[in-house]
Motif scaffolding. Structure first.
Motif, PDB file in Angstrom:
ATOM      1  N   THR A   1       0.866  -1.177   0.000  1.00 11.05           N
ATOM      2  CA  THR A   1       0.000   0.000   0.000  1.00 11.05           C
ATOM      3  C   THR A   1       0.900   1.223   0.000  1.00 11.05           C
ATOM      4  O   THR A   1       1.858   1.286   0.776  1.00 11.05           O
TER       5      THR A   1
ATOM      6  N   SER B   1      -5.610  -1.169  -7.153  1.00 12.70           N
ATOM      7  CA  SER B   1      -6.759  -0.454  -6.596  1.00 12.70           C
ATOM      8  C   SER B   1      -6.328   0.863  -5.969  1.00 12.70           C
ATOM      9  O   SER B   1      -5.152   1.068  -5.643  1.00 12.70           O
ATOM     10  N   ARG B   2      -7.301   1.742  -5.824  1.00  6.13           N
ATOM     11  CA  ARG B   2      -7.105   3.006  -5.107  1.00  6.13           C
ATOM     12  C   ARG B   2      -8.131   3.049  -3.978  1.00  6.13           C
ATOM     13  O   ARG B   2      -9.307   2.748  -4.171  1.00  6.13           O
ATOM     14  N   LEU B   3      -7.679   3.429  -2.793  1.00  5.24           N
ATOM     15  CA  LEU B   3      -8.547   3.459  -1.620  1.00  5.24           C
ATOM     16  C   LEU B   3      -9.293   4.784  -1.542  1.00  5.24           C
ATOM     17  O   LEU B   3      -8.703   5.851  -1.678  1.00  5.24           O
TER      18      LEU B   3
ATOM     19  N   SER C   1     -13.906   2.265   0.484  1.00  6.90           N
ATOM     20  CA  SER C   1     -14.144   1.413  -0.673  1.00  6.90           C
ATOM     21  C   SER C   1     -12.908   1.387  -1.572  1.00  6.90           C
ATOM     22  O   SER C   1     -12.047   2.265  -1.492  1.00  6.90           O
ATOM     23  N   GLN C   2     -12.814   0.351  -2.423  1.00 12.02           N
ATOM     24  CA  GLN C   2     -11.684   0.194  -3.328  1.00 12.02           C
ATOM     25  C   GLN C   2     -12.115   0.513  -4.752  1.00 12.02           C
ATOM     26  O   GLN C   2     -13.111  -0.026  -5.240  1.00 12.02           O
ATOM     27  N   HIS C   3     -11.354   1.394  -5.420  1.00 13.86           N
ATOM     28  CA  HIS C   3     -11.600   1.696  -6.830  1.00 13.86           C
ATOM     29  C   HIS C   3     -10.641   0.836  -7.643  1.00 13.86           C
ATOM     30  O   HIS C   3      -9.423   1.059  -7.632  1.00 13.86           O
TER      31      HIS C   3
ATOM     32  N   GLY D   1      -3.178   3.772  -2.445  1.00 10.14           N
ATOM     33  CA  GLY D   1      -3.579   2.641  -3.270  1.00 10.14           C
ATOM     34  C   GLY D   1      -2.633   1.468  -3.139  1.00 10.14           C
ATOM     35  O   GLY D   1      -1.574   1.550  -2.499  1.00 10.14           O
ATOM     36  N   ARG D   2      -3.017   0.359  -3.742  1.00 11.65           N
ATOM     37  CA  ARG D   2      -2.183  -0.836  -3.781  1.00 11.65           C
ATOM     38  C   ARG D   2      -1.351  -0.811  -5.060  1.00 11.65           C
ATOM     39  O   ARG D   2      -1.846  -0.413  -6.126  1.00 11.65           O
TER      40      ARG D   2
END
Length: 448
Positions: free
Chosen positions: A332, A365-367, A373-375, A387-388
C-alpha cells in the motif's frame, strides 16, 4: 524474534521517556490552538517566542495572543489562518519528552498527515463539538489505522461553544470509537476539551465536572508506549564497510550501521541478505568499545568470522529469523508527489540503506478514504491518493511486512530523473515465487 531469552540492560530503549505524537483534524477544528495551549500551559514557550506571537496577534487585530501561531510558522499559513505544512515542535515536562507533528486538515494535504504520523506512537484527532464526526475525521482515523498508530486520542474540542454538555461529547465519542474500532485501531481515548479556554488540556476543567478522565497532557505523559524495538525481528542494514588497513589492525573488516530492530549478540549466527550467505558475529563495537550485545536503535560496527562480500544496502538478520527475499513487492502506498504514478513507470525503490531500480507493474486499486471502498484498476495514483501497487525490482529485497515492523516494512519510491520522492510504501503480502524470474534487460537495464 531474537533467539536468546537473556534480558537486556534496563538502560535499553524500553527505558526511554520520549513520545512521538501527531495532531490531525478538519480545518478550523483547533489543532494548532491545542498545540499552542499545550506548549504555553506546560511552560514550554520561551519569552521571545511568546512576545513574537503577541506582536503577530496584535497586528491581526486580536487582543489576546493567538496560540495557534506557535505552530503555524509559515507566512502563507498565517495569512490564510490554516496549517498547510507539518509543523514539528519539541518540548518536555518532568515526566516525558515529546516530539509533536501538527498536520494539516485539508483534504489536499493528506500526504502531509501521512508524513507526520508515519513515526508517531499516538495520534490526537480533533473534532469540533458543534459539527461532530465529519468526512475528514473518518479520513484521519483511516490513515492512523493504515499507519498502525497504536494509540488514538479523540479530542472533542470547542466544548465551550456547546455549553459543555456531556450528551454532546458522549454521542461524538461513541460514533468515533465505533468507527475507529472497526478500522482496527487498538486503543481509543476520548477527552472533552476547549483548546481556546484551556479546559482539560493541561489543567482539569471546572466546567466539566462530569468528566473524570485525564487531561490531554496527563494522558500524553502516562500512556504506555513501548519503544522496545528489541522485541522485534532483529535487522541490521549495512551503511558502509570499515577497512582501516592499519598496522595495528591489518585484517580489520567491520560493517557499520544502525540496528533497525531487535538485538544482536556476539556468537550469534547471522544471514547476509540478499545473498543468503551465513556467518557468525565475532565482535560488536559500539562507540569505540567492544560489547557482547547491542540493540536498536544503537549505531554499531559488527564483525563476522567469515570474509563475505558485503556492501552498503545488505541486511544482516539472525539465521533463525531471516526474512524471505523477493523481486516482487506488493504494498500500500501514499502518493506524495505532484506528478502521477503510472503503470509501467520506472522508479527507484529505497528500502533501509538499499536503493534498487524498479518498475511499477500494476496498480490494482485506489482506496477511497471516505467510505474505505476500493476503486479497481485506476491506472494511476495522483497526489494524496492511497492505493495498492505491485512493483518488480531489479534485485531481490528483504522486506518485512509493515504489520510486523514499521521500520523494515516501509520503503520509498523515487523518481530516478531528479530524486523526487514519489510515494511512501508499506509492504504487504510477498509475491515471491519458487523459481527465480530471469531479467530481460533493455538498453537502459530497466525491464525485468
Amino acid at each position: 524474534m531474537s533467539t536468546s531469552t537473556e534480558p537486556l540492560p534496563a538502560s535499553g530503549p524500553a527505558a526511554t521517556t520520549l513520545l512521538r505524537f501527531a495532531t490531525a483534524g478538519s480545518v478550523d477544528d483547533g489543532k494548532s490552538t491545542l498545540v499552542g495551549r499545550l506548549l504555553h500551559d506546560s511552560k514550554s514557550v520561551l519569552a521571545d517566542q511568546l512576545e513574537a506571537v503577541e506582536h503577530a496577534s496584535r497586528s491581526r487585530g486580536q487582543e489576546a495572543p493567538d496560540l495557534a501561531l506557535l505552530t503555524d510558522g509559515l507566512r502563507a499559513e498565517r495569512e490564510q489562518g490554516i496549517t498547510i505544512d507539518v509543523a514539528y515542535r519539541y518540548f518536555a515536562t518532568p515526566r516525558r519528552r515529546f516530539i509533536l507533528a501538527d498536520t494539516p486538515g485539508h483534504v489536499q494535504y493528506t500526504r502531509n498527515m501521512v508524513t507526520g504520523a508515519s513515526t508517531a506512537e499516538l495520534a490526537v484527532v480533533l473534532v469540533d463539538a458543534r459539527n461532530g464526526v465529519v468526512e475528514q475525521t473518518r479520513r484521519h482515523a483511516a490513515v492512523a489505522a493504515l499507519l498502525r498508530v497504536p494509540h488514538v486520542v479523540l479530542a472533542v474540542n470547542k466544548m465551550d461553544l456547546v455549553e459543555y454538555r456531556e450528551s454532546v461529547f458522549a454521542a461524538i465519542a461513541e460514533e468515533f470509537t465505533t468507527y475507529a474500532s472497526e478500522l482496527g485501531v487498538p486503543e481509543i481515548t476520548a477527552i472533552p476539551i476547549s483548546a481556546l479556554a484551556g479546559d482539560n488540556v493541561v489543567e482539569p476543567s471546572a466546567n466539566m465536572d462530569w468528566y473524570g478522565g485525564p487531561t490531554v497532557l496527563e494522558h500524553l505523559e502516562t500512556v504506555p508506549v513501548s519503544h522496545d524495538l528489541t522485541a522485534c525481528h532483529a535487522r541490521f542494514p549495512v551503511q558502509y564497510v570499515i577497512r582501516p588497513q592499519t598496522a595495528e589492525h591489518p585484517d580489520y573488516r567491520g560493517y557499520a550501521g544502525q540496528i533497525a530492530a531487535g538485538a544482536f549478540r556476539v556468537g550469534e549466527q547471522v544471514t547476509v541478505l540478499p545473498s543468503g550467505k551465513t556467518s557468525t558475529i565475532t565482535a560488536i563495537d559500539a562507540l569505540g568499545e567492544a560489547v557482547d550485545i547491542a540493540w536498536a536503535p544503537q549505531s554499531v560496527t559488527i564483525r563476522l568470522a567469515d570474509d563475505i562480500d558485503i556492501s552498503r544496502g545488505d541486511l544482516l538478520a539472525p539465521s533463525a529469523d531471516a526474512p524471505a527475499t523477493s523481486q516482487e513487492v506488493e504494498a500500500t502506498v501514499c502518493h506524495v508527489a505532484d506528478q502521477p504514478l503510472t503503470v509501467g513507470q520506472r522508479v527507484l525503490l529505497k528500502h533501509t540503506t538499499r536503493t534498487v531500480k524498479a518498475i511499477v507493474k500494476e496498480i490494482p486499486s485506489r482506496l477511497t478514504l471516505d467510505d474505505l471502498s476500493q476503486h479497481p484498476e485506476p491506472g494511476r495514483l495522483v497526489a494524496n491518493d492511497i492505493g495498492r501497487v505491485k512493483v518488480r525490482t531489479a534485485e531481490p529485497l528483504a522486506l518485512d511486512a509493515y504489520a510486523d515492523s514499521r521500520r523494515t516494512g516501509s520503503f520509498l519510491l523515487i523518481d530516478p530523473a531528479d530524486g523526487t520522492t514519489l510515494a511512501a510504501g508499506m509492504a504487504g503480502e510477498s509475491f515471491a515465487t519458487a523459481k527465480a524470474v530471469a531479467a530481460v534487460d533493455d538498453e537502459e537495464g530497466w525491464d525485468f
